[in-house]
Motif scaffolding. Structure first.
Motif, short mmCIF file in Angstrom:
data_model
loop_
_atom_site.label_atom_id
_atom_site.label_comp_id
_atom_site.label_asym_id
_atom_site.label_seq_id
_atom_site.Cartn_x
_atom_site.Cartn_y
_atom_site.Cartn_z
N LYS A 10 -89.29 21.81 53.73
CA LYS A 10 -89.03 22.12 54.66
C LYS A 10 -88.38 20.66 55.99
O LYS A 10 -87.57 20.62 56.33
N SER A 11 -89.30 19.35 55.12
CA SER A 11 -88.89 18.38 54.85
C SER A 11 -87.07 17.56 55.03
O SER A 11 -86.09 17.45 56.09
N GLN A 12 -86.55 18.75 53.82
CA GLN A 12 -85.09 18.15 53.40
C GLN A 12 -84.17 19.38 53.75
O GLN A 12 -83.66 18.75 54.87
N ALA A 13 -84.89 20.30 54.49
CA ALA A 13 -84.21 20.80 55.41
C ALA A 13 -84.19 20.74 57.20
O ALA A 13 -82.89 20.44 57.61
N SER A 14 -85.55 20.06 57.53
CA SER A 14 -85.11 19.34 58.47
C SER A 14 -84.67 17.91 58.74
O SER A 14 -83.66 18.37 59.82
N GLU A 15 -83.88 17.40 57.90
CA GLU A 15 -83.17 15.90 57.50
C GLU A 15 -81.96 16.99 58.11
O GLU A 15 -80.98 15.98 58.70
N GLU A 16 -81.80 17.70 57.18
CA GLU A 16 -80.54 18.37 57.61
C GLU A 16 -79.96 19.14 58.59
O GLU A 16 -78.49 18.79 59.18
N VAL A 17 -81.14 19.41 58.95
CA VAL A 17 -80.43 20.27 60.12
C VAL A 17 -79.83 18.87 61.69
O VAL A 17 -79.52 19.20 61.83
N SER A 18 -80.88 17.56 61.26
CA SER A 18 -80.81 17.05 62.15
C SER A 18 -79.11 15.99 61.93
O SER A 18 -79.28 15.40 62.97
N GLU A 19 -78.56 16.25 60.69
CA GLU A 19 -77.58 15.17 60.68
C GLU A 19 -76.52 16.55 61.12
O GLU A 19 -75.97 15.87 61.60
N LEU A 20 -76.79 18.00 61.19
CA LEU A 20 -75.44 17.97 61.51
C LEU A 20 -75.84 18.56 62.50
O LEU A 20 -74.54 18.74 63.55
N ALA A 21 -76.58 18.46 63.30
CA ALA A 21 -76.92 18.73 65.02
C ALA A 21 -76.40 16.58 65.64
O ALA A 21 -77.08 17.01 66.88
N SER A 22 -76.44 16.26 65.56
CA SER A 22 -75.84 14.53 65.45
C SER A 22 -75.89 14.80 66.64
O SER A 22 -75.93 13.41 67.68
N ASN A 23 -74.62 15.37 66.99
CA ASN A 23 -73.68 15.49 68.56
C ASN A 23 -74.24 16.03 69.37
O ASN A 23 -73.86 15.68 70.37
N LEU A 24 -75.00 16.69 69.63
CA LEU A 24 -75.44 17.91 70.25
C LEU A 24 -76.71 17.20 70.92
O LEU A 24 -77.28 16.35 70.46
N PRO A 25 -76.31 18.13 71.66
CA PRO A 25 -77.91 16.93 73.21
C PRO A 25 -79.33 17.40 72.42
O PRO A 25 -79.04 18.69 72.11
N LYS A 26 -80.15 17.13 73.34
CA LYS A 26 -81.05 16.99 72.88
C LYS A 26 -82.08 18.19 72.94
O LYS A 26 -82.82 18.75 71.53
N GLU A 27 -81.77 19.04 73.81
CA GLU A 27 -82.17 20.34 73.95
C GLU A 27 -81.65 20.99 72.82
O GLU A 27 -82.84 22.45 72.41
N ILE A 28 -80.98 20.82 72.34
CA ILE A 28 -80.46 21.99 71.43
C ILE A 28 -80.81 21.83 70.23
O ILE A 28 -81.18 22.49 68.43
N LYS A 29 -80.74 20.71 70.12
CA LYS A 29 -81.62 19.90 68.42
C LYS A 29 -82.84 20.72 68.59
O LYS A 29 -83.11 20.80 67.07
N GLU A 30 -83.42 20.31 69.86
CA GLU A 30 -84.96 20.92 69.28
C GLU A 30 -85.13 22.53 69.55
O GLU A 30 -86.27 22.27 68.55
N GLU A 31 -84.43 23.27 69.63
CA GLU A 31 -84.33 24.36 69.49
C GLU A 31 -84.16 24.49 67.76
O GLU A 31 -84.23 25.87 67.51
N LEU A 32 -82.63 24.26 67.56
CA LEU A 32 -82.73 23.61 65.95
C LEU A 32 -84.06 23.56 65.46
O LEU A 32 -84.92 24.25 63.70
N GLN A 33 -84.88 22.80 65.87
CA GLN A 33 -85.61 22.28 64.78
C GLN A 33 -86.67 23.37 64.58
O GLN A 33 -87.51 23.33 64.15
N LYS A 34 -87.08 24.04 65.73
CA LYS A 34 -88.64 24.34 66.28
C LYS A 34 -88.20 25.91 65.38
O LYS A 34 -88.24 27.00 65.32
N GLU A 35 -86.62 26.41 65.10
CA GLU A 35 -86.45 27.63 64.81
C GLU A 35 -85.68 28.30 65.90
O GLU A 35 -86.84 29.70 65.47
N GLU A 36 -85.99 28.39 67.30
CA GLU A 36 -85.69 29.20 67.81
C GLU A 36 -84.35 29.30 68.11
O GLU A 36 -83.65 28.85 68.60
N LEU A 37 -84.55 30.58 66.86
CA LEU A 37 -83.01 31.61 67.09
C LEU A 37 -82.88 32.89 67.08
O LEU A 37 -83.34 33.43 67.66
N PRO A 38 -81.45 33.11 67.60
CA PRO A 38 -79.95 32.10 67.56
C PRO A 38 -79.86 31.12 68.95
O PRO A 38 -80.19 32.29 69.41
N ILE A 39 -79.16 30.40 68.66
CA ILE A 39 -78.64 29.45 69.77
C ILE A 39 -77.76 30.34 70.62
O ILE A 39 -76.37 30.15 69.28
#
Length: 256
Positions: A52-81
């Motif tokens: 889970k920690s590795q997956a979270s780090e990967e998502v953080s890298e992929l979403a590095s350009n995105l606004p904060k609110e979208i990053k949070e939705e990705l981390q919380k897995e509130e999907l789909p966006i």
């Protein structure tokens, strides 16, 4: 008689010893089995946490350009966006249009079901027509291509931006937390007034804290005849133009 009693007692003692030994061996086996199971469960929990920690780090890298609110939705897995791409005929619903290519790229990078992209294309209509017809959806992201190229020579840039605000407000009434992303339509070769209007759009986005996606950076220079290789005779993106547009958006959405 005494001999018989002694023999019986001896046999009884032997039976007790054998049963006692068997009992303790069984207890020891159960304990070792329980300890082994506990160790296995513990190892699995550690592995799950690491994954889970590795997956979270990967998502953080992929979403590095995105606004904060979208990053949070990705981390919380509130999907789909959910993303609605709204624009002119340049925001094509065709299978080779940039929205379809972007969706495929996002699926390949994040996995299917993470981003869900829908397309609302208004063809050749101008902003004043669209503002009356637009039916906002309840989405997480509005990816809007304001209709500057269709407005060119018909509406003043001030009027175009005011109508853009009206459209955005309609989406905010449905979802006040919607993320607004603005992008220009495709560039044109050797245009004069149109690039100045696009500069005004970028200024408008910055002043209102909207995300501005400048995909023109990926196209040939405005004074380069090579620009025409990416456009149709109607000055809209051809397949190459849609692809270069889509790849720029993909880079933005995937942290490149």
């Amino acid at each position: 008689m005494n001999k018989v009693m002694n023999i019986v007692l001896l046999l009884a003692c032997i039976v007790v010893i054998i049963l006692g030994k068997s009992h303790w061996e069984s207890r020891a086996t159960d304990y070792n089995g329980s300890a082994g199971a506990t160790e296995q469960v513990g190892a699995e929990e550690v592995n799950n946490k690491d994954n889970k920690s590795q997956a979270s780090e990967e998502v953080s890298e992929l979403a590095s350009n995105l606004p904060k609110e979208i990053k949070e939705e990705l981390q919380k897995e509130e999907l789909p966006i959910t993303v609605e791409a709204v624009g002119s005929s340049a925001t094509s619903e065709d299978r080779v249009g940039w929205p379809a290519v972007l969706q495929e790229n996002l699926d390949n990078t994040y996995g299917e079901g993470v981003f869900e992209l829908t397309v609302t294309s208004f063809g050749d209509k101008t902003s004043d027509e669209v503002a009356q017809e637009i039916n906002p959806g309840n989405v997480d992201v509005l990816l809007l291509e304001p209709f500057l190229l269709k407005n060119n020579g018909i509406l003043r840039i001030e009027d175009s931006l005011e109508l853009t605000t009206n459209m955005i407000n309609k989406y905010k009434k449905v979802n006040e937390d919607v993320t607004i992303m603005l992008q220009p339509s495709n560039p044109l070769y050797d245009a004069i007034h149109y690039p100045l209007q696009v500069e005004e759009l970028e200024r408008f986005a910055n002043e209102n804290d909207y995300v501005y996606i400048d995909h023109w950076e990926a196209w040939p220079a405005l004074d380069d005849e090579k620009m025409n290789e990416y456009l149709t005779e109607e000055s809209e993106p051809n397949e190459m133009g849609h692809n270069i547009w889509a790849q720029y958006l993909t880079s933005y959405f995937t942290g490149n």
